[in-house]
Design a protein around this motif. Structure first.
Motif, PDB file in Angstrom:
ATOM      1  N   HIS A   1      -0.959   4.591  -0.382  1.00  0.00           N
ATOM      2  CA  HIS A   1      -1.578   5.128   0.826  1.00  0.00           C
ATOM      3  C   HIS A   1      -0.522   5.578   1.831  1.00  0.00           C
ATOM      4  CE1 HIS A   1      -5.647   4.020  -0.390  1.00  0.00           C
ATOM      5  NE2 HIS A   1      -5.038   3.022  -1.004  1.00  0.00           N
TER       6      HIS A   1
ATOM      7  N   GLN B   1      -7.116   1.758  -8.426  1.00  0.00           N
ATOM      8  CA  GLN B   1      -8.408   2.124  -7.860  1.00  0.00           C
ATOM      9  C   GLN B   1      -9.120   3.142  -8.749  1.00  0.00           C
ATOM     10  OE1 GLN B   1      -8.024   3.315  -3.722  1.00  0.00           O
ATOM     11  NE2 GLN B   1      -6.322   1.893  -3.489  1.00  0.00           N
TER      12      GLN B   1
ATOM     13  N   HIS C   1      -5.359   2.373   4.724  1.00  0.00           N
ATOM     14  CA  HIS C   1      -5.465   2.066   3.289  1.00  0.00           C
ATOM     15  C   HIS C   1      -6.757   1.330   2.925  1.00  0.00           C
ATOM     16  CE1 HIS C   1      -2.821  -1.175   4.919  1.00  0.00           C
ATOM     17  NE2 HIS C   1      -3.369  -1.966   4.022  1.00  0.00           N
ATOM     18  N   CYS C   2      -7.877   1.855   3.431  1.00  0.00           N
ATOM     19  CA  CYS C   2      -9.190   1.219   3.251  1.00  0.00           C
ATOM     20  C   CYS C   2      -9.592   1.076   1.783  1.00  0.00           C
ATOM     21  CB  CYS C   2     -10.259   2.005   4.000  1.00  0.00           C
ATOM     22  SG  CYS C   2      -9.910   2.172   5.760  1.00  0.00           S
TER      23      CYS C   2
ATOM     24  N   MET D   1      -7.951   0.221  -0.705  1.00  0.00           N
ATOM     25  CA  MET D   1      -7.370  -0.913  -1.433  1.00  0.00           C
ATOM     26  C   MET D   1      -8.363  -2.048  -1.591  1.00  0.00           C
ATOM     27  SD  MET D   1      -3.350  -1.205  -0.552  1.00  0.00           S
ATOM     28  CE  MET D   1      -3.145  -2.420  -1.858  1.00  0.00           C
ATOM     29  N   CYS D   2      -9.219  -2.241  -0.632  1.00  0.00           N
ATOM     30  CA  CYS D   2     -10.204  -3.324  -0.722  1.00  0.00           C
ATOM     31  C   CYS D   2     -11.606  -2.804  -1.013  1.00  0.00           C
ATOM     32  CB  CYS D   2     -10.236  -4.126   0.580  1.00  0.00           C
ATOM     33  SG  CYS D   2      -8.683  -4.945   0.962  1.00  0.00           S
TER      34      CYS D   2
ATOM     35  N   PRO E   1       0.780  -1.250   0.000  1.00  0.00           N
ATOM     36  CA  PRO E   1       0.000   0.000   0.000  1.00  0.00           C
ATOM     37  C   PRO E   1       0.809   1.296   0.000  1.00  0.00           C
ATOM     38  CG  PRO E   1      -0.070  -1.021   2.150  1.00  0.00           C
ATOM     39  CD  PRO E   1       0.677  -1.977   1.265  1.00  0.00           C
ATOM     40  N   TYR E   2       1.858   1.364  -0.819  1.00  0.00           N
ATOM     41  CA  TYR E   2       2.663   2.588  -0.845  1.00  0.00           C
ATOM     42  C   TYR E   2       1.883   3.787  -1.361  1.00  0.00           C
ATOM     43  CZ  TYR E   2       3.649   1.606  -5.814  1.00  0.00           C
ATOM     44  OH  TYR E   2       3.542   1.366  -7.151  1.00  0.00           O
TER      45      TYR E   2
END
Length: 173
Positions: free
Chosen positions: A20, A112, A98-99, A101-102, A17-18
């Motif tokens: 984020h 995204q 990093h919400c 991402m999913c 998650p870079y």
């Protein structure tokens, strides 16, 4: 952490998650490192990336980064007309949590889709529900809090899949 480049100079795949972590300050990253160094390590060999050709070629990440990372770079800053609590929540969601991402759908290249931020997605065969304002507005704050503190889904039942691990290992704290 913030640039998606390993100490040896290789590009990290964007599943790390870079995008984020880039929203976090240098001090935030150092604080996270200090915390992680206090946790006892486990002995587990790293797994090789399980990605189809050509997505498994790290060199191609250069092009992905040009298309999808550089226009999103930059440290997060508070929104002046919002409360401290609102800003803290936004920082956690956009940065270390990093919400997106999913909970945000992705395009064919794995980036995204910002116009659908937090409206739901799929990860490891599990549905990540809509957590945008329209998706959770009807639930009381206490019920939303129980998602993290007790692992209870908003519509009943217990959290499972990757969110269960995220809660157990991180978000519940």
């Amino acid at each position: 952490m913030r640039e998606g480049i390993s100490p040896s100079g290789d590009y990290y795949f964007p599943v790390f998650p870079y995008l984020h972590f880039n929203k976090m300050s240098e001090q935030d990253i150092l604080d996270m490192r200090a915390y992680l160094q206090k946790i006892s390590p486990i002995q587990q060999a790293n797994q090789s990336p399980d990605m189809p050709f050509p997505f498994n070629l790290r060199q191609l990440q250069f092009f992905w980064r040009v298309l999808f990372f550089h226009n999103q770079k930059g440290e997060w800053h508070p929104t002046p007309n919002q409360s401290d609590a609102w800003n803290r929540g936004q920082f956690i969601v956009e940065g270390p949590g990093h919400c997106g991402m999913c909970h945000t759908p992705i395009n064919i290249m794995g980036s995204q889709l910002p116009q659908f931020a937090y409206t739901g997605g799929f990860v490891d065969g599990f549905h990540a529900p809509n957590i945008s304002a329209s998706g959770i507005a009807k639930y009381p704050v206490e019920q939303v809090t129980k998602v993290f503190t007790h692992g209870k889904r908003l519509n009943g039942g217990m959290i499972s899949g990757p969110m269960r691990e995220a809660n157990r290992e991180s978000l519940s704290f």
